[in-house]
Design a protein around this motif. Sequence first.
Motif, PDB file in Angstrom:
ATOM      1  N   ALA A  24     -18.759 -31.763 -12.093  1.00 25.22           N
ATOM      2  CA  ALA A  24     -18.727 -30.608 -11.199  1.00 25.22           C
ATOM      3  C   ALA A  24     -19.493 -30.958  -9.937  1.00 25.22           C
ATOM      4  O   ALA A  24     -20.487 -31.687  -9.978  1.00 25.22           O
ATOM      5  CB  ALA A  24     -19.358 -29.389 -11.872  1.00 25.22           C
ATOM      6  N   ASN A  28     -15.361 -29.467  -6.011  1.00 21.55           N
ATOM      7  CA  ASN A  28     -14.530 -28.577  -6.833  1.00 21.55           C
ATOM      8  C   ASN A  28     -15.214 -27.223  -7.053  1.00 21.55           C
ATOM      9  O   ASN A  28     -15.013 -26.576  -8.075  1.00 21.55           O
ATOM     10  CB  ASN A  28     -14.137 -29.235  -8.168  1.00 21.55           C
ATOM     11  N   ASP A  29     -16.023 -26.829  -6.070  1.00 17.17           N
ATOM     12  CA  ASP A  29     -16.744 -25.544  -6.113  1.00 17.17           C
ATOM     13  C   ASP A  29     -17.604 -25.404  -7.364  1.00 17.17           C
ATOM     14  O   ASP A  29     -17.750 -24.327  -7.913  1.00 17.17           O
ATOM     15  CB  ASP A  29     -15.777 -24.362  -5.989  1.00 17.17           C
ATOM     16  N   TRP A  30     -18.147 -26.517  -7.857  1.00 17.24           N
ATOM     17  CA  TRP A  30     -19.042 -26.543  -9.014  1.00 17.24           C
ATOM     18  C   TRP A  30     -18.395 -25.972 -10.276  1.00 17.24           C
ATOM     19  O   TRP A  30     -19.049 -25.414 -11.134  1.00 17.24           O
ATOM     20  CB  TRP A  30     -20.363 -25.829  -8.715  1.00 17.24           C
ATOM     21  N   SER A  31     -17.082 -26.144 -10.396  1.00 14.38           N
ATOM     22  CA  SER A  31     -16.368 -25.693 -11.589  1.00 14.38           C
ATOM     23  C   SER A  31     -16.747 -26.587 -12.774  1.00 14.38           C
ATOM     24  O   SER A  31     -16.590 -27.812 -12.718  1.00 14.38           O
ATOM     25  CB  SER A  31     -14.860 -25.749 -11.357  1.00 14.38           C
ATOM     26  N   ASP A  33     -15.444 -26.813 -15.789  1.00 12.74           N
ATOM     27  CA  ASP A  33     -14.460 -27.169 -16.815  1.00 12.74           C
ATOM     28  C   ASP A  33     -13.129 -27.675 -16.276  1.00 12.74           C
ATOM     29  O   ASP A  33     -12.153 -27.712 -17.001  1.00 12.74           O
ATOM     30  CB  ASP A  33     -14.225 -25.979 -17.745  1.00 12.74           C
ATOM     31  N   THR A  34     -13.078 -28.101 -15.015  1.00 11.67           N
ATOM     32  CA  THR A  34     -11.794 -28.541 -14.461  1.00 11.67           C
ATOM     33  C   THR A  34     -11.637 -30.060 -14.370  1.00 11.67           C
ATOM     34  O   THR A  34     -10.519 -30.541 -14.225  1.00 11.67           O
ATOM     35  CB  THR A  34     -11.564 -27.942 -13.057  1.00 11.67           C
TER      36      THR A  34
END
Length: 97
Positions: A24, A28-31, A33-34
């Motif tokens: 993260a 990736n906007d601190w996502s 789980d992506t």
Amino acid sequence: MKKSQSKPVEFSCHAPNANAVFLAGTFNDWSADTLPLKKQKDGHWRITQPLPTGHHEFKFIVDGQWCCEPGCEHEHRGCLKCVPNESGTMNRVLEVG
């Protein structure tokens, strides 16, 4: 105006006993789980992610725990490429040129 170029960047985290590792960061906007990493036979987890040129900060999420690198979280603790964040912990820093 020149368009920002993306470059493939390999991320690696040594966590041989982990069940899951994610990446993260600012890219990736601190996502949390992506971006799953894939476990290698040597205990490292890896992912190659295209990133635009510029300054990026990131962390790994190892079995639900956010960290710069397992065992490397307090007061830089030998992590030369870390900076303090707003939460009072550290983020890894990466410059893509």
